[in-house]
Design an enzyme around this catalytic site. Structure first.
Site, PDB file in Angstrom:
ATOM      1  N   MET A 113     -12.151   4.172   0.440  1.00  0.00           N
ATOM      2  CA  MET A 113     -13.207   4.835   1.471  1.00  0.00           C
ATOM      3  C   MET A 113     -13.037   5.499   1.293  1.00  0.00           C
ATOM      4  SD  MET A 113      -9.609   2.661   3.363  1.00  0.00           S
ATOM      5  CE  MET A 113      -8.707   3.143   2.086  1.00  0.00           C
ATOM      6  N   ASP A 162      -6.382  -5.955   4.130  1.00  0.00           N
ATOM      7  CA  ASP A 162      -5.712  -5.421   4.408  1.00  0.00           C
ATOM      8  C   ASP A 162      -5.848  -4.677   5.854  1.00  0.00           C
ATOM      9  OD1 ASP A 162      -6.833  -2.541   2.140  1.00  0.00           O
ATOM     10  OD2 ASP A 162      -4.878  -2.923   3.232  1.00  0.00           O
ATOM     11  N   MET A 202     -10.845  -6.019   5.399  1.00  0.00           N
ATOM     12  CA  MET A 202     -10.151  -5.055   6.939  1.00  0.00           C
ATOM     13  C   MET A 202     -10.140  -6.125   7.595  1.00  0.00           C
ATOM     14  SD  MET A 202      -9.857  -2.520   4.829  1.00  0.00           S
ATOM     15  CE  MET A 202      -8.817  -2.195   5.551  1.00  0.00           C
ATOM     16  N   SER A 223       1.046  -1.392  -0.042  1.00  0.00           N
ATOM     17  CA  SER A 223       0.308  -0.047  -0.152  1.00  0.00           C
ATOM     18  C   SER A 223       0.919   1.294   0.386  1.00  0.00           C
ATOM     19  CB  SER A 223      -0.753  -0.228   1.317  1.00  0.00           C
ATOM     20  OG  SER A 223      -1.351   1.603   1.470  1.00  0.00           O
ATOM     21  N   ASP A 243      -4.250   3.503  -1.900  1.00  0.00           N
ATOM     22  CA  ASP A 243      -5.695   3.831  -0.820  1.00  0.00           C
ATOM     23  C   ASP A 243      -6.389   5.049  -0.460  1.00  0.00           C
ATOM     24  OD1 ASP A 243      -3.973   1.511   2.037  1.00  0.00           O
ATOM     25  OD2 ASP A 243      -5.577   1.180   0.909  1.00  0.00           O
ATOM     26  N   HIS A 295      -1.038  -1.425  -3.991  1.00  0.00           N
ATOM     27  CA  HIS A 295      -2.576  -1.410  -3.617  1.00  0.00           C
ATOM     28  C   HIS A 295      -2.600   0.793  -3.150  1.00  0.00           C
ATOM     29  CE1 HIS A 295      -5.974  -2.326  -1.240  1.00  0.00           C
ATOM     30  NE2 HIS A 295      -5.676  -1.310  -0.470  1.00  0.00           N
ATOM     31  N   MET A 330      -9.208   7.585   0.414  1.00  0.00           N
ATOM     32  CA  MET A 330     -10.101   8.154   1.451  1.00  0.00           C
ATOM     33  C   MET A 330     -10.797   9.169   1.594  1.00  0.00           C
ATOM     34  SD  MET A 330      -6.817   6.534   4.338  1.00  0.00           S
ATOM     35  CE  MET A 330      -6.418   5.064   4.391  1.00  0.00           C
ATOM     36  N   HIS A 357      -8.788   0.965  -3.484  1.00  0.00           N
ATOM     37  CA  HIS A 357      -8.974   0.874  -2.916  1.00  0.00           C
ATOM     38  C   HIS A 357     -10.498   1.899  -2.236  1.00  0.00           C
ATOM     39  CE1 HIS A 357      -9.719  -0.242   1.485  1.00  0.00           C
ATOM     40  NE2 HIS A 357     -10.534  -0.211   1.009  1.00  0.00           N
TER      41      HIS A 357
HETATM   42  C1  DX5 Z   1      -6.122   1.256   5.960  1.00  0.00           C
HETATM   43  C2  DX5 Z   1      -5.837   1.351   4.450  1.00  0.00           C
HETATM   44  C3  DX5 Z   1      -4.569  -0.253   4.658  1.00  0.00           C
HETATM   45  C4  DX5 Z   1      -3.083   0.348   5.611  1.00  0.00           C
HETATM   46  C5  DX5 Z   1      -2.585  -0.914   5.599  1.00  0.00           C
HETATM   47  O1  DX5 Z   1      -7.396   1.953   6.282  1.00  0.00           O
HETATM   48  O2  DX5 Z   1      -6.601   0.802   3.833  1.00  0.00           O
HETATM   49  O3  DX5 Z   1      -4.177  -0.714   3.378  1.00  0.00           O
HETATM   50  O4  DX5 Z   1      -2.447   1.433   4.137  1.00  0.00           O
HETATM   51  O5  DX5 Z   1      -1.067  -0.168   5.921  1.00  0.00           O
HETATM   52  P1  DX5 Z   1      -0.274  -1.240   6.884  1.00  0.00           P
HETATM   53  O6  DX5 Z   1       0.165  -2.833   5.879  1.00  0.00           O
HETATM   54  O7  DX5 Z   1       0.601  -0.763   7.296  1.00  0.00           O
HETATM   55  O8  DX5 Z   1      -1.505  -1.944   8.286  1.00  0.00           O
HETATM   56 ZN    ZN Z   2      -6.696  -0.559   1.706  1.00  0.00          ZN
END
Ligand code: DX5
Ligand code: ZN
Length: 218
Positions: free
Chosen positions: A69, A174, A138, A9, A36, A34, A38, A67
């Site tokens: 969110m 994840d 998750m 990620s 993320d 990956h 947000m 991904h």
């Molecule tokens: C959290 C993300 C994950 C996160 C994983 O909301 O969806 O992808 O970046 O980070 P680690 O591997 O450090 O938990």
């Molecule tokens: Zn993620």
């Protein structure tokens, strides 16, 4: 028997050097990248809009796994597809119509994923499996990297693997994936492991070999 893929990620990457960081993790063996996304509403953090993802695209040679969110999510699917996502994963909790959301992702021609937060039961995917290529479980509450793995999700991973049966659907895990938790999630039935802090820790664009060592340890 199931091939395990590592999807670092970039939330844990150097925010001033995404192009170099993406090239570095792929040179060091990443299977997917990956991303993320947000929105500061569905999760308490804010990251990448479509323009940023579009800027990442030319640096990704493997597979850009986006991904989302964000909530509501449907209005943004086309923009992330146009930005170059290969896979678009939406949260089942993002709104009342996850079935329609998956249809909308499939309509763009991209791979479609559905994500479940830690409090959401496995059965939430019962009527969605025919529309998706991946279920994202998750193992932290979404919003940040570097959080602690939630062990109660191992049972959910196994249940989802049973629900999937022999359909060609990935289970992605994840959050909090590291050398200790990776074997547990693989054993439970996951085949795509997202890792942020466990991959990027101790490395940099100037010393990318650490990324390779970190990925091999997972
Ligand atoms: C959290 C993300 C994950 C996160 C994983 O909301 O969806 O992808 O970046 O980070 P680690 O591997 O450090 O938990
Ligand atoms: Zn993620």
């Amino acid at each position: 028997d199931r091939k395990i893929r590592i999807a670092p990620s970039i939330l844990s990457a150097d925010f001033a050097n995404f192009g170099a960081e993406i090239r570095a993790i792929e040179d060091q063996g990443a299977d997917w990248v990956h991303v993320d996304v947000m929105d500061g509403h569905f999760v308490p953090n804010l990251t990448f809009g479509p323009p940023a993802v579009k800027a990442f695209r030319p640096h990704v040679r493997t597979f850009m796994d986006v991904h989302l969110m964000i909530a509501p999510v449907d209005a943004y699917i086309e923009a992330y597809a146009d930005a170059g996502a290969d896979m678009i994963t939406a949260h089942v909790e993002a709104g009342p119509h996850p079935h329609r959301t998956l249809q909308a992702i499939r309509a763009t021609g991209k791979k479609a994923g559905i994500a479940l937060n830690p409090g959401t039961p496995a059965e939430a995917v019962d009527y969605l499996l025919d529309l998706c290529d991946m279920v994202l479980v998750m193992t932290v509450n979404p919003g940040f990297g570097g959080q602690k793995f939630i062990h109660s999700q191992l049972d959910k991973i196994a249940r989802i693997r049973a629900l999937i049966g022999d359909r060609p659907i990935h289970i992605q895990v994840d959050g909090g994936v590291d050398p200790t938790t990776a074997p547990l999630v693989a054993k439970a039935g996951a085949d795509v492991l997202v890792a942020g802090s466990a991959v990027f820790k101790g490395g940099s664009v100037d010393s990318p070999q650490t990324y390779g060592a970190n990925m091999r340890a997972i």
